[in-house]
Design a protein around this motif. Sequence first.
Motif, PDB file in Angstrom:
ATOM      1  N   VAL A 286      15.773 -91.635 -21.758  1.00 34.17           N
ATOM      2  CA  VAL A 286      16.370 -92.601 -22.677  1.00 34.17           C
ATOM      3  C   VAL A 286      17.348 -91.933 -23.649  1.00 34.17           C
ATOM      4  CG1 VAL A 286      15.844 -94.334 -24.455  1.00 34.17           C
ATOM      5  CG2 VAL A 286      14.306 -94.044 -22.516  1.00 34.17           C
ATOM      6  N   ASP A 287      18.459 -92.603 -23.890  1.00 39.28           N
ATOM      7  CA  ASP A 287      19.486 -92.187 -24.852  1.00 39.28           C
ATOM      8  C   ASP A 287      20.142 -90.848 -24.517  1.00 39.28           C
ATOM      9  OD1 ASP A 287      19.096 -94.519 -26.339  1.00 39.28           O
ATOM     10  OD2 ASP A 287      17.550 -93.579 -27.583  1.00 39.28           O
ATOM     11  N   THR A 288      20.122 -90.467 -23.244  1.00 35.76           N
ATOM     12  CA  THR A 288      20.803 -89.245 -22.800  1.00 35.76           C
ATOM     13  C   THR A 288      21.461 -89.519 -21.449  1.00 35.76           C
ATOM     14  OG1 THR A 288      19.022 -88.291 -21.445  1.00 35.76           O
ATOM     15  CG2 THR A 288      18.940 -87.850 -23.825  1.00 35.76           C
ATOM     16  N   ASP A 289      22.203 -88.534 -20.957  1.00 36.45           N
ATOM     17  CA  ASP A 289      22.761 -88.602 -19.604  1.00 36.45           C
ATOM     18  C   ASP A 289      21.867 -87.849 -18.617  1.00 36.45           C
ATOM     19  OD1 ASP A 289      24.969 -90.095 -20.402  1.00 36.45           O
ATOM     20  OD2 ASP A 289      26.092 -88.299 -20.959  1.00 36.45           O
ATOM     21  N   PHE A 290      20.688 -87.426 -19.071  1.00 35.61           N
ATOM     22  CA  PHE A 290      19.789 -86.630 -18.245  1.00 35.61           C
ATOM     23  C   PHE A 290      18.960 -87.489 -17.299  1.00 35.61           C
ATOM     24  CE2 PHE A 290      20.930 -83.581 -21.320  1.00 35.61           C
ATOM     25  CZ  PHE A 290      20.621 -82.335 -20.811  1.00 35.61           C
ATOM     26  N   ILE A 291      18.694 -86.903 -16.134  1.00 34.19           N
ATOM     27  CA  ILE A 291      17.769 -87.466 -15.151  1.00 34.19           C
ATOM     28  C   ILE A 291      16.648 -86.447 -15.003  1.00 34.19           C
ATOM     29  CG2 ILE A 291      17.466 -88.103 -12.735  1.00 34.19           C
ATOM     30  CD1 ILE A 291      20.353 -89.003 -12.682  1.00 34.19           C
ATOM     31  N   GLU A 292      15.436 -86.945 -14.817  1.00 35.36           N
ATOM     32  CA  GLU A 292      14.285 -86.059 -14.649  1.00 35.36           C
ATOM     33  C   GLU A 292      13.620 -86.371 -13.313  1.00 35.36           C
ATOM     34  OE1 GLU A 292      10.808 -84.445 -17.562  1.00 35.36           O
ATOM     35  OE2 GLU A 292      11.208 -86.589 -17.652  1.00 35.36           O
ATOM     36  N   TYR A 293      13.234 -85.311 -12.618  1.00 36.84           N
ATOM     37  CA  TYR A 293      12.488 -85.425 -11.365  1.00 36.84           C
ATOM     38  C   TYR A 293      11.207 -84.627 -11.508  1.00 36.84           C
ATOM     39  CZ  TYR A 293      16.539 -87.320  -8.927  1.00 36.84           C
ATOM     40  OH  TYR A 293      17.584 -88.117  -8.518  1.00 36.84           O
ATOM     41  N   LYS A 294      10.155 -85.061 -10.797  1.00 36.96           N
ATOM     42  CA  LYS A 294       8.927 -84.281 -10.770  1.00 36.96           C
ATOM     43  C   LYS A 294       8.297 -84.380  -9.390  1.00 36.96           C
ATOM     44  CE  LYS A 294       5.596 -87.752 -12.409  1.00 36.96           C
ATOM     45  NZ  LYS A 294       4.558 -88.062 -13.411  1.00 36.96           N
ATOM     46  N   ILE A 295       7.575 -83.321  -9.046  1.00 37.74           N
ATOM     47  CA  ILE A 295       6.794 -83.305  -7.820  1.00 37.74           C
ATOM     48  C   ILE A 295       5.352 -83.029  -8.217  1.00 37.74           C
ATOM     49  CG2 ILE A 295       7.163 -80.830  -7.340  1.00 37.74           C
ATOM     50  CD1 ILE A 295       7.246 -81.618  -4.316  1.00 37.74           C
ATOM     51  N   GLU A 296       4.428 -83.716  -7.562  1.00 41.65           N
ATOM     52  CA  GLU A 296       3.003 -83.511  -7.795  1.00 41.65           C
ATOM     53  C   GLU A 296       2.351 -83.134  -6.476  1.00 41.65           C
ATOM     54  OE1 GLU A 296       1.458 -87.176  -9.346  1.00 41.65           O
ATOM     55  OE2 GLU A 296       2.250 -86.803 -11.350  1.00 41.65           O
ATOM     56  N   GLY A 297       1.398 -82.212  -6.544  1.00 41.41           N
ATOM     57  CA  GLY A 297       0.647 -81.810  -5.368  1.00 41.41           C
ATOM     58  C   GLY A 297      -0.519 -80.929  -5.773  1.00 41.41           C
ATOM     59  N   ILE A 298      -1.367 -80.614  -4.829  1.00 39.28           N
ATOM     60  CA  ILE A 298      -2.531 -79.761  -5.077  1.00 39.28           C
ATOM     61  C   ILE A 298      -2.234 -78.351  -4.572  1.00 39.28           C
ATOM     62  CG2 ILE A 298      -4.967 -79.368  -4.468  1.00 39.28           C
ATOM     63  CD1 ILE A 298      -4.578 -81.689  -6.394  1.00 39.28           C
ATOM     64  N   VAL A 299      -2.635 -77.362  -5.357  1.00 43.36           N
ATOM     65  CA  VAL A 299      -2.542 -75.952  -4.969  1.00 43.36           C
ATOM     66  C   VAL A 299      -3.968 -75.424  -4.921  1.00 43.36           C
ATOM     67  CG1 VAL A 299      -1.688 -73.660  -5.612  1.00 43.36           C
ATOM     68  CG2 VAL A 299      -0.277 -75.687  -6.046  1.00 43.36           C
ATOM     69  N   GLU A 300      -4.326 -74.751  -3.841  1.00 44.11           N
ATOM     70  CA  GLU A 300      -5.689 -74.243  -3.652  1.00 44.11           C
ATOM     71  C   GLU A 300      -5.886 -72.935  -4.415  1.00 44.11           C
ATOM     72  OE1 GLU A 300      -8.035 -75.997  -2.144  1.00 44.11           O
ATOM     73  OE2 GLU A 300      -6.596 -77.566  -1.643  1.00 44.11           O
ATOM     74  N   ALA A 301      -5.702 -72.994  -5.726  1.00 48.98           N
ATOM     75  CA  ALA A 301      -5.890 -71.829  -6.590  1.00 48.98           C
ATOM     76  C   ALA A 301      -6.067 -72.333  -8.021  1.00 48.98           C
ATOM     77  CB  ALA A 301      -4.693 -70.885  -6.501  1.00 48.98           C
ATOM     78  N   SER A 302      -6.677 -71.519  -8.846  1.00 47.35           N
ATOM     79  CA  SER A 302      -6.896 -71.893 -10.240  1.00 47.35           C
ATOM     80  C   SER A 302      -5.569 -71.893 -11.009  1.00 47.35           C
ATOM     81  CB  SER A 302      -7.862 -70.912 -10.901  1.00 47.35           C
ATOM     82  OG  SER A 302      -7.221 -69.662 -11.078  1.00 47.35           O
ATOM     83  N   PRO A 303      -5.512 -72.578 -12.152  1.00 49.93           N
ATOM     84  CA  PRO A 303      -4.301 -72.531 -12.978  1.00 49.93           C
ATOM     85  C   PRO A 303      -3.901 -71.104 -13.362  1.00 49.93           C
ATOM     86  CG  PRO A 303      -5.678 -74.343 -13.694  1.00 49.93           C
ATOM     87  CD  PRO A 303      -6.481 -73.559 -12.679  1.00 49.93           C
ATOM     88  N   ASP A 304      -4.876 -70.228 -13.658  1.00 48.37           N
ATOM     89  CA  ASP A 304      -4.564 -68.837 -14.001  1.00 48.37           C
ATOM     90  C   ASP A 304      -3.856 -68.117 -12.858  1.00 48.37           C
ATOM     91  OD1 ASP A 304      -5.652 -69.027 -16.551  1.00 48.37           O
ATOM     92  OD2 ASP A 304      -7.600 -68.238 -15.944  1.00 48.37           O
ATOM     93  N   VAL A 305      -4.344 -68.310 -11.640  1.00 51.93           N
ATOM     94  CA  VAL A 305      -3.741 -67.661 -10.476  1.00 51.93           C
ATOM     95  C   VAL A 305      -2.330 -68.214 -10.238  1.00 51.93           C
ATOM     96  CG1 VAL A 305      -3.922 -67.388  -7.962  1.00 51.93           C
ATOM     97  CG2 VAL A 305      -5.943 -67.063  -9.398  1.00 51.93           C
TER      98      VAL A 305
END
Length: 186
Positions: A24-43
């Motif tokens: 909103v109120d910008t010329d920016f577009i945002e994209y995101k991808i979601e998925g599962i990774v078989e590892a902990s957040p730390d790894v």
Amino acid sequence: HEWKIVKSDQSDKPNWSIYTRKIVDTDFIEYKIEGIVEASPDVCISSFKQDLHKLANEKKNKKYPTYEIVNETKDSLLTYVIHKEPFPLKNTEMSVRYTFFNNENGSRGVKWHEAWNEIQVKSSKKLSRVETFRGSWNFSPSDNNSSKALNTVRFNPKKMPRWLFEPMVFKFLKTGLEDIRNMTSK
């Protein structure tokens, strides 16, 4: 604006989805991808950092003839990169600040943004500067020591038509997720 799904894995067991929205109120577009990774957040975060160091230490990198870590602290990295990729990143330079974070819920992440004000590099007539480059990775704990991975990118496409930039964004996001999966499976 609300996120809307624009592409998803069509296999029997879908393992990613891509969404977009206008900021909103910008010329920016945002994209995101979601998925599962078989590892902990730390790894996952550790693998991301290792990949940045690997890129900086490669002597002959055809994609990035210059990939330099200019400054590093416990929670951040400042990089300077020259690309030799196809259009639209052909002969471009970037300065990017990566900031790493931990959340109380056990998730880990990294955010990045352009950082030309933090680096002393003179403009070159042969290179085009990427003025805006923003995004993030967020890894949240999930079942069986895995992580829900979320990668976002934000940019201003200027006058570039969607049919031209969107396939590149999709490839960037899918390759990024696959790279994290491959790095963490070793």
